[in-house]
Design an enzyme around this catalytic site. Structure first.
Site, PDB file in Angstrom:
ATOM      1  N   ASP A  58       0.845  -1.194   0.000  1.00 32.25           N
ATOM      2  CA  ASP A  58       0.000   0.000   0.000  1.00 32.25           C
ATOM      3  C   ASP A  58       0.883   1.248   0.000  1.00 32.25           C
ATOM      4  OD1 ASP A  58      -3.219   0.517   0.992  1.00 32.25           O
ATOM      5  OD2 ASP A  58      -1.811   2.191   1.119  1.00 32.25           O
ATOM      6  N   ILE A  59       0.468   2.237  -0.788  1.00 34.33           N
ATOM      7  CA  ILE A  59       1.265   3.457  -0.930  1.00 34.33           C
ATOM      8  C   ILE A  59       1.232   4.309   0.345  1.00 34.33           C
ATOM      9  CG2 ILE A  59      -0.535   5.004  -1.836  1.00 34.33           C
ATOM     10  CD1 ILE A  59       1.473   5.785  -4.047  1.00 34.33           C
ATOM     11  N   ASN A  75     -12.899  -3.509   2.835  1.00 30.55           N
ATOM     12  CA  ASN A  75     -13.811  -2.374   2.988  1.00 30.55           C
ATOM     13  C   ASN A  75     -14.820  -2.462   1.854  1.00 30.55           C
ATOM     14  OD1 ASN A  75     -12.409  -1.306   5.207  1.00 30.55           O
ATOM     15  ND2 ASN A  75     -10.975  -0.220   3.869  1.00 30.55           N
ATOM     16  N   GLY A 119     -15.877   2.381   4.285  1.00 30.37           N
ATOM     17  CA  GLY A 119     -14.613   3.113   4.140  1.00 30.37           C
ATOM     18  C   GLY A 119     -13.856   2.787   2.874  1.00 30.37           C
ATOM     19  N   HIS A 164     -10.388  -5.293  -3.319  1.00 32.13           N
ATOM     20  CA  HIS A 164      -9.057  -5.505  -2.747  1.00 32.13           C
ATOM     21  C   HIS A 164      -9.183  -5.938  -1.302  1.00 32.13           C
ATOM     22  CE1 HIS A 164     -10.109  -1.229  -2.201  1.00 32.13           C
ATOM     23  NE2 HIS A 164      -9.465  -1.311  -1.036  1.00 32.13           N
ATOM     24  N   LEU A 165      -8.197  -6.718  -0.890  1.00 31.03           N
ATOM     25  CA  LEU A 165      -8.120  -7.194   0.490  1.00 31.03           C
ATOM     26  C   LEU A 165      -6.877  -6.577   1.121  1.00 31.03           C
ATOM     27  CD1 LEU A 165      -8.939  -9.131   2.798  1.00 31.03           C
ATOM     28  CD2 LEU A 165      -7.678 -10.944   1.599  1.00 31.03           C
ATOM     29  N   HIS A 166      -7.085  -5.915   2.273  1.00 33.40           N
ATOM     30  CA  HIS A 166      -5.947  -5.356   3.009  1.00 33.40           C
ATOM     31  C   HIS A 166      -5.364  -6.428   3.926  1.00 33.40           C
ATOM     32  CE1 HIS A 166      -6.870  -0.948   2.403  1.00 33.40           C
ATOM     33  NE2 HIS A 166      -8.086  -1.428   2.203  1.00 33.40           N
TER      34      HIS A 166
HETATM   35  P1  AMP Z   1      -9.812   1.373   0.519  1.00 31.91           P
HETATM   36  O1  AMP Z   1      -9.975   2.579   1.402  1.00 31.91           O
HETATM   37  O2  AMP Z   1     -10.199   0.094   1.194  1.00 31.91           O
HETATM   38  O3  AMP Z   1     -10.486   1.570  -0.800  1.00 31.91           O
HETATM   39  O4  AMP Z   1      -8.256   1.217   0.283  1.00 31.91           O
HETATM   40  C1  AMP Z   1      -7.590   1.715  -0.835  1.00 31.91           C
HETATM   41  C2  AMP Z   1      -6.114   1.661  -0.522  1.00 31.91           C
HETATM   42  O5  AMP Z   1      -5.400   1.837  -1.731  1.00 31.91           O
HETATM   43  C3  AMP Z   1      -5.630   2.735   0.447  1.00 31.91           C
HETATM   44  O6  AMP Z   1      -5.040   2.110   1.584  1.00 31.91           O
HETATM   45  C4  AMP Z   1      -4.600   3.520  -0.374  1.00 31.91           C
HETATM   46  O7  AMP Z   1      -3.498   3.952   0.384  1.00 31.91           O
HETATM   47  C5  AMP Z   1      -4.203   2.509  -1.430  1.00 31.91           C
HETATM   48  N1  AMP Z   1      -3.702   3.052  -2.676  1.00 31.91           N
HETATM   49  C6  AMP Z   1      -4.254   4.027  -3.428  1.00 31.91           C
HETATM   50  N2  AMP Z   1      -3.507   4.264  -4.527  1.00 31.91           N
HETATM   51  C7  AMP Z   1      -2.460   3.390  -4.468  1.00 31.91           C
HETATM   52  C8  AMP Z   1      -1.336   3.135  -5.308  1.00 31.91           C
HETATM   53  N3  AMP Z   1      -1.131   3.806  -6.440  1.00 31.91           N
HETATM   54  N4  AMP Z   1      -0.467   2.175  -4.929  1.00 31.91           N
HETATM   55  C9  AMP Z   1      -0.648   1.487  -3.789  1.00 31.91           C
HETATM   56  N5  AMP Z   1      -1.694   1.676  -2.962  1.00 31.91           N
HETATM   57  C10 AMP Z   1      -2.585   2.624  -3.286  1.00 31.91           C
END
Ligand code: AMP
Ligand code: ZN
Length: 115
Positions: free
Chosen positions: A31-32, A88, A94, A101-103
């Site tokens: 994650d960025i 999420n 959120g 995607h899965l965190h």
């Molecule tokens: P969500 O809030 O569950 O939709 O999570 C989206 C996640 O994507 C967040 O934790 C962001 O930090 C991450 N994210 C957004 N853009 C990028 C990117 N270019 N590379 C890696 N992670 C990203």
């Protein structure tokens, strides 16, 4: 691929993102904006907007995502200490990026309830 979807662009390699896992269905990358010492996203290669869009046409995807998170957790050496997996879903969940995607979060003590 869906229009301006950032995760579809990542999946196509448009940002040169380093994949720490990939197979024909899934990709994983850091994650960025990490919320823990280990914060990895496991995404579908195909554009599916939310976990609640899964149906009988793709019954295995969520399970594969969880097994992949477990594999990545082992590689990241957080398996024994434990970790948190989060989907999420939608605004109240959120979710900011509308691509499934899965965190995988670990490397520190998590708290409960989540914010
Ligand atoms: P969500 O809030 O569950 O939709 O999570 C989206 C996640 O994507 C967040 O934790 C962001 O930090 C991450 N994210 C957004 N853009 C990028 C990117 N270019 N590379 C890696 N992670 C990203
Ligand atoms: Zn997408």
């Amino acid at each position: 691929m869906s229009g301006d979807c950032i995760f579809c662009k990542i999946a196509k390699g448009e940002f040169g993102t380093k994949f720490i896992y990939e197979d024909k269905d899934l990709l994983a990358f850091h994650d960025i904006n990490p919320q823990a010492p280990v914060h990895v996203l496991i995404i579908s290669r195909n554009h599916i907007s939310r976990i609640n869009q899964l149906d009988d046409s793709n019954p295995d995807l969520a399970g594969k995502m969880i097994l992949t998170a477990n594999k990545v957790a082992r590689n990241e050496k957080i398996s024994k200490a434990g970790y948190r997996l989060v989907f999420n879903c939608g605004p109240d969940g959120g979710q900011e990026v509308e691509h499934i995607h899965l965190h995988l979060l670990g490397g520190r003590q998590m708290s409960w309830p989540p914010g």
